[in-house]
Design an enzyme around this catalytic site. Structure first.
Site, PDB file in Angstrom:
ATOM      1  N   HIS A  69      71.146  33.379  44.952  1.00 34.96           N
ATOM      2  CA  HIS A  69      70.520  34.364  45.842  1.00 34.96           C
ATOM      3  C   HIS A  69      69.884  35.489  45.025  1.00 34.96           C
ATOM      4  O   HIS A  69      70.386  35.841  43.953  1.00 34.96           O
ATOM      5  CB  HIS A  69      71.567  34.955  46.800  1.00 34.96           C
ATOM      6  CG  HIS A  69      72.255  33.919  47.634  1.00 34.96           C
ATOM      7  ND1 HIS A  69      73.396  33.284  47.207  1.00 34.96           N
ATOM      8  CD2 HIS A  69      71.950  33.397  48.833  1.00 34.96           C
ATOM      9  CE1 HIS A  69      73.769  32.400  48.128  1.00 34.96           C
ATOM     10  NE2 HIS A  69      72.904  32.447  49.132  1.00 34.96           N
TER      11      HIS A  69
ATOM     12  N   ASP B 136      76.937  29.787  42.517  1.00 35.47           N
ATOM     13  CA  ASP B 136      76.511  29.074  43.726  1.00 35.47           C
ATOM     14  C   ASP B 136      75.240  28.245  43.540  1.00 35.47           C
ATOM     15  O   ASP B 136      74.772  27.614  44.492  1.00 35.47           O
ATOM     16  CB  ASP B 136      76.368  30.026  44.932  1.00 35.47           C
ATOM     17  CG  ASP B 136      75.632  31.309  44.611  1.00 35.47           C
ATOM     18  OD1 ASP B 136      75.083  31.418  43.503  1.00 35.47           O
ATOM     19  OD2 ASP B 136      75.604  32.200  45.481  1.00 35.47           O
TER      20      ASP B 136
ATOM     21  N   ASP C  38      72.474  33.806  39.902  1.00 35.44           N
ATOM     22  CA  ASP C  38      73.010  33.468  41.216  1.00 35.44           C
ATOM     23  C   ASP C  38      71.920  32.757  42.043  1.00 35.44           C
ATOM     24  O   ASP C  38      70.721  32.977  41.835  1.00 35.44           O
ATOM     25  CB  ASP C  38      73.422  34.778  41.903  1.00 35.44           C
ATOM     26  CG  ASP C  38      74.283  34.596  43.128  1.00 35.44           C
ATOM     27  OD1 ASP C  38      75.503  34.790  43.024  1.00 35.44           O
ATOM     28  OD2 ASP C  38      73.727  34.271  44.207  1.00 35.44           O
TER      29      ASP C  38
ATOM     30  N   HIS D  76      74.294  42.392  46.145  1.00 35.17           N
ATOM     31  CA  HIS D  76      73.554  42.702  47.379  1.00 35.17           C
ATOM     32  C   HIS D  76      73.887  44.081  47.961  1.00 35.17           C
ATOM     33  O   HIS D  76      73.205  44.542  48.870  1.00 35.17           O
ATOM     34  CB  HIS D  76      73.852  41.662  48.468  1.00 35.17           C
ATOM     35  CG  HIS D  76      73.470  40.256  48.109  1.00 35.17           C
ATOM     36  ND1 HIS D  76      72.200  39.909  47.707  1.00 35.17           N
ATOM     37  CD2 HIS D  76      74.203  39.105  48.090  1.00 35.17           C
ATOM     38  CE1 HIS D  76      72.161  38.591  47.460  1.00 35.17           C
ATOM     39  NE2 HIS D  76      73.365  38.089  47.681  1.00 35.17           N
TER      40      HIS D  76
HETATM   41 ZN   LIG Z   1      74.754  33.982  45.775  1.00 35.50          ZN
END
Ligand SMILES: [Zn+2]
Length: 368
Positions: A165, A246, A163, A127
């Site tokens: 996200h 995650d 992931d 990110h």
């Molecule tokens: Zn994540």
């Protein structure tokens, strides 16, 4: 495996999801299993500030160093660089720790110049933005890894991100680069809410948002009908896999319901597809599930068989973990302490997932 002791005992703060040990668990568990002999472990260098400027601005790097030194940020720095927020707090190693994971990714590109496989579980901070911290990520080590691989001879690079996200920072860096294939699976309607299936970039972006609750059946279908055909058609010189943990059911930061078998099967499927293979970590906020998932990844990369029951030395690593300040797990269930591989969680394939995959497959048939 590239690792470092800086991750042991380092915490983003008592209430932050990244208060839990992760990389140190992978190192300890791998050693307890006899899977990490000295010659397979490389201590991560810390990236020099200049080495980070391939993606990050000098002002931001300096602001992060100053924040670590003074353990404070001004309102101006907070607003401009995203430092000192609940997500990206001031903490003791807030420059040195991310500079160490970035150093591992830069080194990995050099180590892979003549081919091979490198695992950096501290990597995967997808990110991070050029001028600001974002989503627990201060630097973007996957971007730096891709740049380093390219600098060291890999022209075409496939980046796969599983992931929970979306990899907004990596997409920001390479959305216009046809020589970098970006494939991301992530939970839909979850922060950072980027990664729409309609993003195409220079034809190189492939995003598959997944509904909450999907398990191993969906992960396997996506692996076999999308990820592998795309990577094989692209014929990359290097593969970078961001293997955030995650998406597993027990993780508190997402509502996907994979078992860790899904992660290992994707790691395995990408082995040997390109001459260079870099596997990074990423998210993962349940100390048991992230430690077990990423140690299992190391086992796959080395063709070690995972035993049904862990030996005592490995169990004691897992029994030594704590997850302070949360209410959902009072006592860890037995299989978190005695096994590495989860029981499968197949879960079926919802119709809307089939439709989305078919949409991307139709695009793939046009692309190759
Ligand atoms: Zn994540």
């Amino acid at each position: 495996m590239i690792g470092h002791e800086i991750y042991r005992g380092s915490s983003y703060g008592a209430h932050h999801p990244l208060r839990v040990p992760r990389v140190s668990t992978v190192m300890d568990l791998s050693r307890a299993m006899g899977w990490l002999p000295r010659h397979q472990f490389v201590q991560s260098p810390r990236a020099k500030p200049n080495a980070l400027t391939g993606f990050h601005t000098p002002d931001y790097i300096a602001a992060l160093q100053a924040a670590e030194a003074t353990q404070s940020v001004s309102p101006v720095v907070k607003a401009r660089h995203g430092l000192g927020t609940p997500s990206n707090p001031v903490f003791a190693e807030m420059y040195r720790r991310p500079a160490t994971s970035a150093g591992a990714s830069l080194l990995a590109g050099e180590m892979l110049a003549r081919g091979g496989t490198v695992y950096s579980p501290a990597g995967g901070t997808h990110h991070g933005m050029p001028d600001r911290a974002n989503g627990f990520c201060y630097f973007n080590d996957p971007v730096l890894a891709i740049q380093s691989l390219r600098h060291n001879g890999a022209a075409k690079i496939a980046y796969i991100d599983i992931d929970a996200h979306h990899c907004d920072g990596v997409e920001y860096a390479f959305a216009d680069d046809p020589d970098t294939l970006l494939i991301s699976t992530h939970e839909e309607n979850r922060w950072p809410r980027t990664g729409a299936i309609t993003d195409v970039g220079a034809g190189n972006l492939w995003n598959l948002p997944l509904p909450a609750g999907v398990g191993d059946d969906v992960a396997a279908m996506v692996r076999d009908t999308l990820i592998l055909p795309l990577v094989q058609a692209f014929r990359p010189d290097a593969i970078v896999l961001q293997c955030g943990a995650d998406a597993v059911l027990e993780d508190p930061q997402s509502r996907l319901a994979w078992s860790n078998n899904a992660h290992r099967a994707i790691v395995q499927a990408l082995m040997g597809v390109a001459p260079r293979y870099l596997v990074l970590g990423g998210g993962g906020y349940n100390p048991w599930s992230v430690g077990r998932c990423w140690t299992g990844v190391w086992a796959v990369l080395n063709n070690h068989e995972i035993p049904d029951a862990l030996p005592d030395a490995a169990q004691s690593v897992l029994r030594g973990l704590q997850w302070d300040g949360q209410r959902r797990v009072k006592t860890p269930p037995d299989h978190w302490l005695t096994t590495l591989a989860d029981a499968p969680r197949m879960g079926g394939i919802p119709d809307d997932v089939r439709t989305r995959v078919a949409t991307l497959q139709a695009r793939l048939r046009q692309w190759i």
